[in-house]
Design a protein around this motif. Structure first.
Motif, PDB file in Angstrom:
ATOM      1  N   ALA A 230      10.450  15.666  38.508  1.00  0.00           N
ATOM      2  CA  ALA A 230      11.434  14.933  39.298  1.00  0.00           C
ATOM      3  C   ALA A 230      10.748  14.018  40.312  1.00  0.00           C
ATOM      4  CB  ALA A 230      12.364  15.905  40.012  1.00  0.00           C
TER       5      ALA A 230
ATOM      6  N   SER B  28      18.360   7.664  42.261  1.00  0.00           N
ATOM      7  CA  SER B  28      18.525   9.117  42.270  1.00  0.00           C
ATOM      8  C   SER B  28      18.011   9.673  40.955  1.00  0.00           C
ATOM      9  CB  SER B  28      19.996   9.503  42.470  1.00  0.00           C
ATOM     10  OG  SER B  28      20.778   9.071  41.371  1.00  0.00           O
TER      11      SER B  28
ATOM     12  N   SER C 265      17.952  13.094  38.302  1.00  0.00           N
ATOM     13  CA  SER C 265      18.531  14.376  37.901  1.00  0.00           C
ATOM     14  C   SER C 265      17.958  14.759  36.542  1.00  0.00           C
ATOM     15  CB  SER C 265      20.060  14.292  37.822  1.00  0.00           C
ATOM     16  OG  SER C 265      20.465  13.337  36.853  1.00  0.00           O
ATOM     17  N   PHE C 266      18.071  16.042  36.213  1.00  0.00           N
ATOM     18  CA  PHE C 266      17.611  16.507  34.905  1.00  0.00           C
ATOM     19  C   PHE C 266      18.815  16.940  34.092  1.00  0.00           C
ATOM     20  CE2 PHE C 266      16.017  19.661  31.883  1.00  0.00           C
ATOM     21  CZ  PHE C 266      14.978  18.949  31.300  1.00  0.00           C
ATOM     22  N   ASP C 267      18.912  16.430  32.887  1.00  0.00           N
ATOM     23  CA  ASP C 267      20.032  16.745  32.000  1.00  0.00           C
ATOM     24  C   ASP C 267      19.560  17.754  30.949  1.00  0.00           C
ATOM     25  OD1 ASP C 267      22.033  16.817  30.053  1.00  0.00           O
ATOM     26  OD2 ASP C 267      22.602  14.725  30.378  1.00  0.00           O
TER      27      ASP C 267
ATOM     28  N   TYR D 254      15.088  13.470  31.895  1.00  0.00           N
ATOM     29  CA  TYR D 254      15.438  13.036  33.243  1.00  0.00           C
ATOM     30  C   TYR D 254      16.337  11.809  33.180  1.00  0.00           C
ATOM     31  CZ  TYR D 254      12.047  16.191  35.346  1.00  0.00           C
ATOM     32  OH  TYR D 254      11.384  17.311  35.758  1.00  0.00           O
ATOM     33  N   LYS D 255      17.245  11.721  34.137  1.00  0.00           N
ATOM     34  CA  LYS D 255      18.084  10.547  34.295  1.00  0.00           C
ATOM     35  C   LYS D 255      17.818   9.937  35.671  1.00  0.00           C
ATOM     36  CE  LYS D 255      22.068  11.519  31.310  1.00  0.00           C
ATOM     37  NZ  LYS D 255      23.547  11.645  31.269  1.00  0.00           N
TER      38      LYS D 255
ATOM     39  N   THR E  89      21.755   3.632  34.349  1.00  0.00           N
ATOM     40  CA  THR E  89      21.160   4.950  34.205  1.00  0.00           C
ATOM     41  C   THR E  89      20.071   4.842  33.153  1.00  0.00           C
ATOM     42  OG1 THR E  89      23.218   6.094  34.749  1.00  0.00           O
ATOM     43  CG2 THR E  89      21.549   7.354  33.556  1.00  0.00           C
TER      44      THR E  89
END
Length: 209
Positions: free
Chosen positions: A96, A148, A150-152, A158-159, A174
């Motif tokens: 991240a 920002s 995030s992890f999906d 990662y997004k 995105t």
């Protein structure tokens, strides 16, 4: 700790680089006497780093950048292929914390069909901001969406959401970064058009961090 600034090699270290490069066609334009050799670490690779050769005998100066593990030298040629090759060899270690630096590295060395893709961390520090008129500057600040991460788990990827400059416009997008480093775009929307930089934003020294 990964070294994220360019570090100039001493004469002995630079000499080893020239010896390893030998008579490669992409390196024959560099003379030992007038070429500066620097390296820079990358937090998402264990074994590969950047090596940059700059020939100061030409006007303007000529630069060639390689990804290297100290033995193999893979030239960055403006396409994604060299980066994806190293992503498979090293292999890539995304977190991240370093996924945005990975994207900045990727976009800094790979051009899209309509020019550079540039992630905007802070609109006030955006390259060439002062070349835009007051109305454009205000529109950029008002349209800006901060980055920002995030992890999906469903994608195992990662997004990164935020604002980027591409093709003369600001876009909200995105970006999906897979574990193997492959990049795809989702949910793109135009925020502002008619924003043109006089030069590549990656020529700005502050990006070299």
């Amino acid at each position: 700790m990964t070294q994220t600034q360019w570090i100039r090699m001493n004469r002995e270290q630079a000499g080893r680089v020239f010896t390893q490069l030998g008579t490669r066609p992409d390196a024959v334009v560099f003379s030992r006497d007038v070429t500066d050799v620097s390296w820079r670490g990358l937090s998402f690779y264990s074994n590969y780093r950047l090596c940059r050769l700059t020939n100061y005998a030409t006007m303007p100066t000529f630069t060639m950048t390689y990804l290297t593990d100290g033995t193999e030298y893979i030239p960055l040629d403006g396409t994604a292929n060299p980066i994806y090759t190293v992503d498979e060899k090293d292999p890539l270690m995304l977190t991240a914390e370093n996924v945005i630096p990975y994207l900045e590295f990727f976009f800094g060395n790979v051009q899209g069909s309509e020019g550079d893709v540039f992630l905007i961390r802070d609109p006030q520090k955006m390259p060439f901001m002062d070349s835009l008129n007051a109305a454009q500057q205000q529109s950029i600040v008002q349209s800006f969406k901060p980055l920002s991460v995030s992890f999906d788990p469903s994608l195992n990827a990662y997004k990164v959401k935020g604002t980027l400059h591409y093709g003369g416009g600001l876009l909200a997008a995105t970006i999906v970064v897979a574990p193997d480093g492959k990049i795809t775009f989702q949910e793109q929307s135009l925020l502002l058009s008619g924003i043109h930089f006089p030069d590549s934003p990656y020529t700005q020294a502050w990006l070299e961090g």
